[in-house]
Design a protein around this motif. Structure first.
Motif, PDB file in Angstrom:
ATOM      1  N   SER A  98     -11.940   2.534  -5.222  1.00  0.00           N
ATOM      2  CA  SER A  98     -10.949   3.021  -6.180  1.00  0.00           C
ATOM      3  C   SER A  98      -9.527   2.906  -5.634  1.00  0.00           C
ATOM      4  O   SER A  98      -8.568   3.024  -6.370  1.00  0.00           O
ATOM      5  CB  SER A  98     -11.244   4.465  -6.567  1.00  0.00           C
ATOM      6  OG  SER A  98     -11.124   5.292  -5.437  1.00  0.00           O
ATOM      7  N   LYS A  99      -9.390   2.700  -4.343  1.00  0.00           N
ATOM      8  CA  LYS A  99      -8.081   2.487  -3.721  1.00  0.00           C
ATOM      9  C   LYS A  99      -8.255   1.367  -2.711  1.00  0.00           C
ATOM     10  O   LYS A  99      -9.061   1.482  -1.788  1.00  0.00           O
ATOM     11  CB  LYS A  99      -7.621   3.758  -3.025  1.00  0.00           C
ATOM     12  CG  LYS A  99      -6.352   3.595  -2.234  1.00  0.00           C
ATOM     13  CD  LYS A  99      -6.028   4.852  -1.462  1.00  0.00           C
ATOM     14  CE  LYS A  99      -4.875   4.588  -0.535  1.00  0.00           C
ATOM     15  NZ  LYS A  99      -4.634   5.697   0.358  1.00  0.00           N
TER      16      LYS A  99
ATOM     17  N   ASN B 245       0.832  -1.202   0.000  1.00  0.00           N
ATOM     18  CA  ASN B 245       0.000   0.000   0.000  1.00  0.00           C
ATOM     19  C   ASN B 245       0.871   1.258   0.000  1.00  0.00           C
ATOM     20  O   ASN B 245       0.602   2.208  -0.735  1.00  0.00           O
ATOM     21  CB  ASN B 245      -0.942  -0.013   1.197  1.00  0.00           C
ATOM     22  CG  ASN B 245      -1.994   1.054   1.101  1.00  0.00           C
ATOM     23  OD1 ASN B 245      -2.416   1.435   0.024  1.00  0.00           O
ATOM     24  ND2 ASN B 245      -2.420   1.545   2.242  1.00  0.00           N
TER      25      ASN B 245
ATOM     26  N   SER C 230       1.775   5.736  -7.300  1.00  0.00           N
ATOM     27  CA  SER C 230       0.544   6.274  -7.894  1.00  0.00           C
ATOM     28  C   SER C 230       0.503   7.794  -7.855  1.00  0.00           C
ATOM     29  O   SER C 230      -0.191   8.410  -8.657  1.00  0.00           O
ATOM     30  CB  SER C 230      -0.674   5.714  -7.162  1.00  0.00           C
ATOM     31  OG  SER C 230      -0.769   4.332  -7.349  1.00  0.00           O
TER      32      SER C 230
ATOM     33  N   CYS D 160      -2.595  -4.438  -4.563  1.00  0.00           N
ATOM     34  CA  CYS D 160      -3.112  -3.106  -4.258  1.00  0.00           C
ATOM     35  C   CYS D 160      -3.372  -2.387  -5.572  1.00  0.00           C
ATOM     36  O   CYS D 160      -2.684  -2.621  -6.557  1.00  0.00           O
ATOM     37  CB  CYS D 160      -2.097  -2.286  -3.458  1.00  0.00           C
ATOM     38  SG  CYS D 160      -1.853  -2.851  -1.784  1.00  0.00           S
ATOM     39  N   TRP D 161      -4.352  -1.513  -5.575  1.00  0.00           N
ATOM     40  CA  TRP D 161      -4.589  -0.655  -6.726  1.00  0.00           C
ATOM     41  C   TRP D 161      -5.010   0.713  -6.243  1.00  0.00           C
ATOM     42  O   TRP D 161      -5.536   0.867  -5.152  1.00  0.00           O
ATOM     43  CB  TRP D 161      -5.617  -1.256  -7.683  1.00  0.00           C
ATOM     44  CG  TRP D 161      -6.973  -1.465  -7.094  1.00  0.00           C
ATOM     45  CD1 TRP D 161      -7.983  -0.557  -7.011  1.00  0.00           C
ATOM     46  CD2 TRP D 161      -7.473  -2.655  -6.500  1.00  0.00           C
ATOM     47  NE1 TRP D 161      -9.074  -1.113  -6.400  1.00  0.00           N
ATOM     48  CE2 TRP D 161      -8.795  -2.411  -6.073  1.00  0.00           C
ATOM     49  CE3 TRP D 161      -6.929  -3.927  -6.282  1.00  0.00           C
ATOM     50  CZ2 TRP D 161      -9.576  -3.362  -5.452  1.00  0.00           C
ATOM     51  CZ3 TRP D 161      -7.728  -4.867  -5.667  1.00  0.00           C
ATOM     52  CH2 TRP D 161      -9.022  -4.583  -5.264  1.00  0.00           C
ATOM     53  N   GLN D 162      -4.736   1.705  -7.083  1.00  0.00           N
ATOM     54  CA  GLN D 162      -5.010   3.089  -6.725  1.00  0.00           C
ATOM     55  C   GLN D 162      -4.949   3.929  -7.998  1.00  0.00           C
ATOM     56  O   GLN D 162      -4.165   3.631  -8.890  1.00  0.00           O
ATOM     57  CB  GLN D 162      -3.950   3.565  -5.729  1.00  0.00           C
ATOM     58  CG  GLN D 162      -4.117   4.975  -5.267  1.00  0.00           C
ATOM     59  CD  GLN D 162      -3.130   5.313  -4.156  1.00  0.00           C
ATOM     60  OE1 GLN D 162      -2.666   4.451  -3.449  1.00  0.00           O
ATOM     61  NE2 GLN D 162      -2.818   6.571  -4.023  1.00  0.00           N
TER      62      GLN D 162
ATOM     63  N   ASN E 199       2.563   1.470  -3.383  1.00  0.00           N
ATOM     64  CA  ASN E 199       1.550   1.801  -4.382  1.00  0.00           C
ATOM     65  C   ASN E 199       1.174   3.281  -4.289  1.00  0.00           C
ATOM     66  O   ASN E 199       1.004   3.947  -5.308  1.00  0.00           O
ATOM     67  CB  ASN E 199       0.327   0.916  -4.191  1.00  0.00           C
ATOM     68  CG  ASN E 199      -0.607   0.977  -5.359  1.00  0.00           C
ATOM     69  OD1 ASN E 199      -0.183   1.014  -6.500  1.00  0.00           O
ATOM     70  ND2 ASN E 199      -1.888   0.996  -5.071  1.00  0.00           N
ATOM     71  N   ALA E 200       1.057   3.795  -3.073  1.00  0.00           N
ATOM     72  CA  ALA E 200       0.735   5.217  -2.899  1.00  0.00           C
ATOM     73  C   ALA E 200       1.858   6.089  -3.453  1.00  0.00           C
ATOM     74  O   ALA E 200       1.602   7.096  -4.116  1.00  0.00           O
ATOM     75  CB  ALA E 200       0.493   5.525  -1.424  1.00  0.00           C
TER      76      ALA E 200
END
Length: 176
Positions: free
Chosen positions: A147-148, A61, A68, A163-165, A64-65
């Motif tokens: 969405s996150k 996370n 992103s 994880c996605w964002q 990914n943050a």
């Protein structure tokens, strides 16, 4: 049968009964104790496993943050500079981040780019493992509340941590 034989059999029967009763008591007590120890150990192992999952998901996370909310990533997602992916997110970057696979998905849900730690396995990962994950992520991206997110995804052979964002500029402007 003489008195000695009767006494012998009486002692043998008495000691046999005492040994049998003592063995049964020990077995039931030991079995209960061993079951308690086994349950305690299993609980401790599951707690460790869950902590490891949580630590890995937190790591993903955070990473990914960072990735992103990165101007260069936003520009790449919008314009598709081909050298960016190899220079910034090549196999070495994925290896040092302890990530096996990453993908950039456009707002319509199509895969813009994908990268794997082991480039020879990229096609295998993309076709076998990523296809069902992509469908789930595409569905989640359509819901604003998801969405996150980070979590686990169960496949037949393994469990994926993912994880996605949305991709944004560093100042959080723009949304891709």
């Amino acid at each position: 049968m003489g008195i000695r034989a009767k006494l012998f059999w009486l002692y043998l029967l008495t000691f046999g009964l005492m040994a049998g009763i003592a063995s049964a008591l020990l077995l039931s007590l030991l079995q209960t104790k061993f079951l308690e120890l086994e349950a305690t150990q299993a609980e401790q192992m599951m707690t460790r496993l869950l902590r490891n999952f949580e630590a890995e998901l937190t790591h993903l996370n955070d990473l990914n943050a960072d990735w992103s909310n990165w101007d260069n990533m936003y520009d790449y997602a919008k314009n598709g500079n081909p050298t960016f992916l190899q220079e910034q997110l090549g196999a070495g970057a994925l290896q040092s981040a302890k990530i096996n696979f990453m993908a950039i998905i456009d707002p319509q849900g199509a895969v813009v780019a994908q990268q794997a730690f082991d480039l020879t396995k990229l096609q295998e990962i993309a076709s076998t493992m990523f296809a069902p994950v992509l469908q789930s992520v595409q569905g989640a991206l359509k819901q604003d509340s998801l969405s996150k997110a980070c979590g686990t995804f169960n496949l037949t052979e393994t469990t994926l941590l993912l994880c996605w964002q949305p991709i944004r500029r560093t100042d959080h402007s723009g949304n891709y």
